[in-house]
Design a protein around this motif. Structure first.
Motif, PDB file in Angstrom:
ATOM      1  N   ILE A 188      -7.133 -11.230   0.931  1.00 26.66           N
ATOM      2  CA  ILE A 188      -7.542 -10.062   1.714  1.00 26.66           C
ATOM      3  C   ILE A 188      -7.286 -10.281   3.198  1.00 26.66           C
ATOM      4  CG2 ILE A 188      -9.535  -8.679   2.433  1.00 26.66           C
ATOM      5  CD1 ILE A 188     -10.680  -9.277  -0.438  1.00 26.66           C
ATOM      6  N   ALA A 189      -7.646 -11.464   3.699  1.00 26.21           N
ATOM      7  CA  ALA A 189      -7.439 -11.754   5.114  1.00 26.21           C
ATOM      8  C   ALA A 189      -5.962 -11.670   5.484  1.00 26.21           C
ATOM      9  CB  ALA A 189      -7.997 -13.138   5.448  1.00 26.21           C
ATOM     10  N   ASN A 190      -5.106 -12.228   4.631  1.00 25.95           N
ATOM     11  CA  ASN A 190      -3.670 -12.197   4.926  1.00 25.95           C
ATOM     12  C   ASN A 190      -3.106 -10.784   4.828  1.00 25.95           C
ATOM     13  OD1 ASN A 190      -4.049 -14.956   5.046  1.00 25.95           O
ATOM     14  ND2 ASN A 190      -2.205 -15.439   3.876  1.00 25.95           N
ATOM     15  N   GLN A 191      -3.583 -10.012   3.853  1.00 26.61           N
ATOM     16  CA  GLN A 191      -3.103  -8.635   3.724  1.00 26.61           C
ATOM     17  C   GLN A 191      -3.426  -7.821   4.964  1.00 26.61           C
ATOM     18  OE1 GLN A 191      -5.175  -7.706   0.089  1.00 26.61           O
ATOM     19  NE2 GLN A 191      -3.348  -7.997  -1.189  1.00 26.61           N
ATOM     20  N   LEU A 192      -4.662  -7.862   5.421  1.00 28.59           N
ATOM     21  CA  LEU A 192      -5.057  -7.061   6.575  1.00 28.59           C
ATOM     22  C   LEU A 192      -4.387  -7.561   7.851  1.00 28.59           C
ATOM     23  CD1 LEU A 192      -8.861  -6.563   5.797  1.00 28.59           C
ATOM     24  CD2 LEU A 192      -6.977  -4.956   5.403  1.00 28.59           C
ATOM     25  N   ASP A 193      -4.266  -8.874   7.996  1.00 27.34           N
ATOM     26  CA  ASP A 193      -3.572  -9.430   9.154  1.00 27.34           C
ATOM     27  C   ASP A 193      -2.096  -9.040   9.133  1.00 27.34           C
ATOM     28  OD1 ASP A 193      -2.985 -10.963  11.426  1.00 27.34           O
ATOM     29  OD2 ASP A 193      -2.649 -12.773  10.249  1.00 27.34           O
ATOM     30  N   GLY A 194      -1.475  -9.128   7.957  1.00 25.70           N
ATOM     31  CA  GLY A 194      -0.069  -8.766   7.843  1.00 25.70           C
ATOM     32  C   GLY A 194       0.188  -7.305   8.135  1.00 25.70           C
ATOM     33  N   ILE A 195      -0.689  -6.435   7.658  1.00 21.95           N
ATOM     34  CA  ILE A 195      -0.552  -5.005   7.937  1.00 21.95           C
ATOM     35  C   ILE A 195      -0.660  -4.750   9.439  1.00 21.95           C
ATOM     36  CG2 ILE A 195      -1.692  -2.757   7.679  1.00 21.95           C
ATOM     37  CD1 ILE A 195      -2.390  -3.630   4.790  1.00 21.95           C
ATOM     38  N   ALA A 196      -1.623  -5.387  10.093  1.00 14.93           N
ATOM     39  CA  ALA A 196      -1.793  -5.201  11.533  1.00 14.93           C
ATOM     40  C   ALA A 196      -0.564  -5.685  12.299  1.00 14.93           C
ATOM     41  CB  ALA A 196      -3.047  -5.942  11.999  1.00 14.93           C
ATOM     42  N   ARG A 197      -0.019  -6.821  11.904  1.00 13.78           N
ATOM     43  CA  ARG A 197       1.172  -7.344  12.580  1.00 13.78           C
ATOM     44  C   ARG A 197       2.374  -6.422  12.355  1.00 13.78           C
ATOM     45  NH1 ARG A 197       1.134 -13.238  13.593  1.00 13.78           N
ATOM     46  NH2 ARG A 197      -0.975 -14.030  13.188  1.00 13.78           N
ATOM     47  N   ALA A 198       2.523  -5.931  11.117  1.00 19.08           N
ATOM     48  CA  ALA A 198       3.639  -5.027  10.815  1.00 19.08           C
ATOM     49  C   ALA A 198       3.525  -3.726  11.603  1.00 19.08           C
ATOM     50  CB  ALA A 198       3.683  -4.743   9.316  1.00 19.08           C
ATOM     51  N   ALA A 199       2.320  -3.202  11.709  1.00 19.58           N
ATOM     52  CA  ALA A 199       2.118  -1.965  12.473  1.00 19.58           C
ATOM     53  C   ALA A 199       2.463  -2.177  13.938  1.00 19.58           C
ATOM     54  CB  ALA A 199       0.676  -1.489  12.318  1.00 19.58           C
ATOM     55  N   ALA A 200       2.088  -3.326  14.485  1.00 16.97           N
ATOM     56  CA  ALA A 200       2.386  -3.615  15.886  1.00 16.97           C
ATOM     57  C   ALA A 200       3.889  -3.725  16.122  1.00 16.97           C
ATOM     58  CB  ALA A 200       1.692  -4.909  16.301  1.00 16.97           C
ATOM     59  N   LEU A 201       4.642  -4.089  15.088  1.00 19.90           N
ATOM     60  CA  LEU A 201       6.096  -4.208  15.201  1.00 19.90           C
ATOM     61  C   LEU A 201       6.816  -2.891  14.911  1.00 19.90           C
ATOM     62  CD1 LEU A 201       6.529  -7.691  13.494  1.00 19.90           C
ATOM     63  CD2 LEU A 201       6.995  -7.143  15.897  1.00 19.90           C
ATOM     64  N   GLY A 202       6.057  -1.853  14.563  1.00 22.77           N
ATOM     65  CA  GLY A 202       6.640  -0.536  14.381  1.00 22.77           C
ATOM     66  C   GLY A 202       7.055  -0.179  12.973  1.00 22.77           C
ATOM     67  N   LEU A 203       6.702  -0.991  11.980  1.00 29.30           N
ATOM     68  CA  LEU A 203       7.038  -0.639  10.602  1.00 29.30           C
ATOM     69  C   LEU A 203       6.115   0.478  10.112  1.00 29.30           C
ATOM     70  CD1 LEU A 203       8.174  -3.620  10.948  1.00 29.30           C
ATOM     71  CD2 LEU A 203       7.948  -3.785   8.459  1.00 29.30           C
ATOM     72  N   THR A 204       6.643   1.319   9.232  1.00 29.83           N
ATOM     73  CA  THR A 204       5.838   2.340   8.573  1.00 29.83           C
ATOM     74  C   THR A 204       5.259   1.723   7.303  1.00 29.83           C
ATOM     75  OG1 THR A 204       7.260   4.090   9.423  1.00 29.83           O
ATOM     76  CG2 THR A 204       5.836   4.639   7.555  1.00 29.83           C
ATOM     77  N   ILE A 205       3.942   1.799   7.146  1.00 26.14           N
ATOM     78  CA  ILE A 205       3.254   1.014   6.120  1.00 26.14           C
ATOM     79  C   ILE A 205       2.528   1.920   5.137  1.00 26.14           C
ATOM     80  CG2 ILE A 205       1.557  -0.809   5.702  1.00 26.14           C
ATOM     81  CD1 ILE A 205       2.018  -1.458   8.790  1.00 26.14           C
ATOM     82  N   LYS A 206       2.824   1.696   3.875  1.00 29.65           N
ATOM     83  CA  LYS A 206       2.105   2.345   2.780  1.00 29.65           C
ATOM     84  C   LYS A 206       1.352   1.278   2.001  1.00 29.65           C
ATOM     85  CE  LYS A 206       4.574   4.028  -0.699  1.00 29.65           C
ATOM     86  NZ  LYS A 206       4.228   3.316  -1.952  1.00 29.65           N
ATOM     87  N   VAL A 207       0.174   1.612   1.546  1.00 30.82           N
ATOM     88  CA  VAL A 207      -0.612   0.707   0.704  1.00 30.82           C
ATOM     89  C   VAL A 207      -0.656   1.265  -0.713  1.00 30.82           C
ATOM     90  CG1 VAL A 207      -2.985  -0.049   0.223  1.00 30.82           C
ATOM     91  CG2 VAL A 207      -2.008  -0.349   2.503  1.00 30.82           C
ATOM     92  N   ASN A 208      -0.419   0.407  -1.690  1.00 34.47           N
ATOM     93  CA  ASN A 208      -0.642   0.752  -3.088  1.00 34.47           C
ATOM     94  C   ASN A 208      -1.965   0.139  -3.526  1.00 34.47           C
ATOM     95  OD1 ASN A 208       1.726   2.166  -3.435  1.00 34.47           O
ATOM     96  ND2 ASN A 208       2.829   0.498  -4.422  1.00 34.47           N
ATOM     97  N   THR A 209      -2.821   0.948  -4.125  1.00 38.04           N
ATOM     98  CA  THR A 209      -4.096   0.458  -4.631  1.00 38.04           C
ATOM     99  C   THR A 209      -4.216   0.811  -6.102  1.00 38.04           C
ATOM    100  OG1 THR A 209      -5.165   0.676  -2.470  1.00 38.04           O
ATOM    101  CG2 THR A 209      -6.600   0.552  -4.398  1.00 38.04           C
ATOM    102  N   MET A 210      -4.345  -0.203  -6.943  1.00 43.21           N
ATOM    103  CA  MET A 210      -4.512   0.004  -8.374  1.00 43.21           C
ATOM    104  C   MET A 210      -5.936   0.474  -8.643  1.00 43.21           C
ATOM    105  SD  MET A 210      -2.928  -0.326 -11.360  1.00 43.21           S
ATOM    106  CE  MET A 210      -1.638  -1.537 -11.084  1.00 43.21           C
ATOM    107  N   LEU A 211      -6.085   1.606  -9.318  1.00 44.41           N
ATOM    108  CA  LEU A 211      -7.396   2.128  -9.679  1.00 44.41           C
ATOM    109  C   LEU A 211      -7.788   1.540 -11.031  1.00 44.41           C
ATOM    110  CD1 LEU A 211      -9.810   4.016  -9.295  1.00 44.41           C
ATOM    111  CD2 LEU A 211      -8.416   5.871 -10.251  1.00 44.41           C
ATOM    112  N   ILE A 212      -8.805   0.676 -11.019  1.00 38.66           N
ATOM    113  CA  ILE A 212      -9.187  -0.095 -12.204  1.00 38.66           C
ATOM    114  C   ILE A 212     -10.613   0.266 -12.587  1.00 38.66           C
ATOM    115  CG2 ILE A 212      -9.341  -2.413 -13.199  1.00 38.66           C
ATOM    116  CD1 ILE A 212      -7.589  -3.353 -10.809  1.00 38.66           C
ATOM    117  N   PRO A 213     -10.804   1.025 -13.657  1.00 39.35           N
ATOM    118  CA  PRO A 213     -12.149   1.423 -14.061  1.00 39.35           C
ATOM    119  C   PRO A 213     -13.069   0.217 -14.258  1.00 39.35           C
ATOM    120  CG  PRO A 213     -10.511   2.687 -15.266  1.00 39.35           C
ATOM    121  CD  PRO A 213      -9.757   1.633 -14.512  1.00 39.35           C
ATOM    122  N   THR A 214     -14.313   0.365 -13.808  1.00 37.48           N
ATOM    123  CA  THR A 214     -15.396  -0.630 -13.870  1.00 37.48           C
ATOM    124  C   THR A 214     -15.189  -1.801 -12.907  1.00 37.48           C
ATOM    125  OG1 THR A 214     -14.594  -2.139 -15.615  1.00 37.48           O
ATOM    126  CG2 THR A 214     -15.680  -0.086 -16.334  1.00 37.48           C
TER     127      THR A 214
END
Length: 308
Positions: A188-214
């Motif tokens: 989780i820490a690496n994902q959020l840090d990586g997203i922040a770094r990518a955004a600062a570099l100007g990349l357009t970022i989409k997140v995929n989230t698997m919806l897992i019941p329970t």
């Protein structure tokens, strides 16, 4: 609850369209609006053989027919991938995006970056897109920006380590195995840090989230809030395909998917048109596949989701 969901939907419908005008004619996985009858297409190159995390929903496979996550006909070398791109452009003139999304994680090895460098040198007009689990993103995001990668998809399924531990019970990090909550915290820490770094570099970022019941069905809004704060601009809610260690769970029904998307829309735009492509897909999203026309080392591609 009904009134609240209607209000959320109304707010999203009032948002400007398209979300990313610069990508409108080139990136079918970040925009649903195209001019005229010509829609851009994408080619996924399955050049990444290894993964560094073990997800309970994922069964990576090299197979031409299985409708499974992270499935590819075979893993390609960079030279083979260049041959596929060349043939694809001959058969498919509206091809605009070269993506790498598996069958392993594209940042776990150097194969994806080497392939992107070769594609960029030969076909600079093509857009580059990468999908990753995000574990190695902080270390490699500068390389992605230098190669000209424009769009990035990061799979983020939880921002609470105890939930993430159920989804991804072990990872490999800096040549060490981490398990349970420790694995969840690091991922989780690496994902959020990586997203922040990518955004600062100007990349357009989409997140995929698997919806897992329970498991994370009541956690989707929290995920959307955190990734939006980090710099993501779009999210796709992907319904679970029951398999592997989650084979006993049901696929989320229509109402669960609706509620999850509505919760996510409180924080950022939801992309509704994902067709859950395999790691070797080629063609116009949702309108057929051109892979069978690629002679010789043709890729066989059928619908399935690759999360990187």
């Amino acid at each position: 609850m009904t009134i609240q969901l209607k209000a959320i939907t109304s707010d999203v419908q009032a948002a400007p369209t398209p979300a990313f005008p610069a990508l409108r004619e080139r990136q079918p996985c970040f925009s649903s609006t195209f001019e005229g009858d010509i829609q851009p297409g994408r080619l996924h190159l399955p050049v990444s053989p290894d993964c560094n995390i073990d997800c309970s929903f994922c069964m990576r496979d090299v197979n031409c027919s299985n409708q499974q996550l992270d499935t590819a006909y075979r893993v390609l070398t960079t030279d083979q991938a260049l041959g596929i791109v060349e043939r694809a452009l001959q058969h498919f003139p509206t091809l605009s995006v070269i993506g790498i999304a598996g069958p392993g994680d594209p940042l776990a090895t150097n194969h994806a970056l080497d392939t992107f460098a070769a594609v960029r040198a030969r076909w600079p007009q093509l857009s580059l897109c990468l999908s990753t689990n995000g574990l190695m993103l902080p270390e490699r995001v500068d390389q992605l920006a230098e190669l000209g990668v424009e769009t990035l998809t990061v799979t983020v399924n939880a921002i609470e380590p105890t939930i993430q531990a159920q989804i991804t019970p072990k990872i490999t990090w800096q040549r060490h195995r981490l398990d349970g909550v420790a694995a969840g915290e690091r991922l989780i820490a690496n994902q959020l840090d990586g997203i922040a770094r990518a955004a600062a570099l100007g990349l357009t970022i989409k997140v995929n989230t698997m919806l897992i019941p329970t498991v994370n069905e009541d956690h989707i809004g929290d995920v959307a809030a955190q990734v939006a704060a980090a710099g993501a601009q779009l999210i796709t809610i992907v319904p679970l395909i029951p398999q592997h260690r989650f084979a006993h769970l049901p696929s989320p029904g229509l109402m669960k998917r609706y509620v999850a998307r509505a919760e996510a829309e409180r924080h950022l735009r939801v992309f509704h048109d994902c067709t859950q492509c395999r790691a070797d897909a080629c063609g116009v999203r949702g309108l057929g596949d051109y892979a069978a026309a690629l002679d010789g080392d043709a890729l066989e591609a059928e619908p399935s989701f690759s999360h990187g």
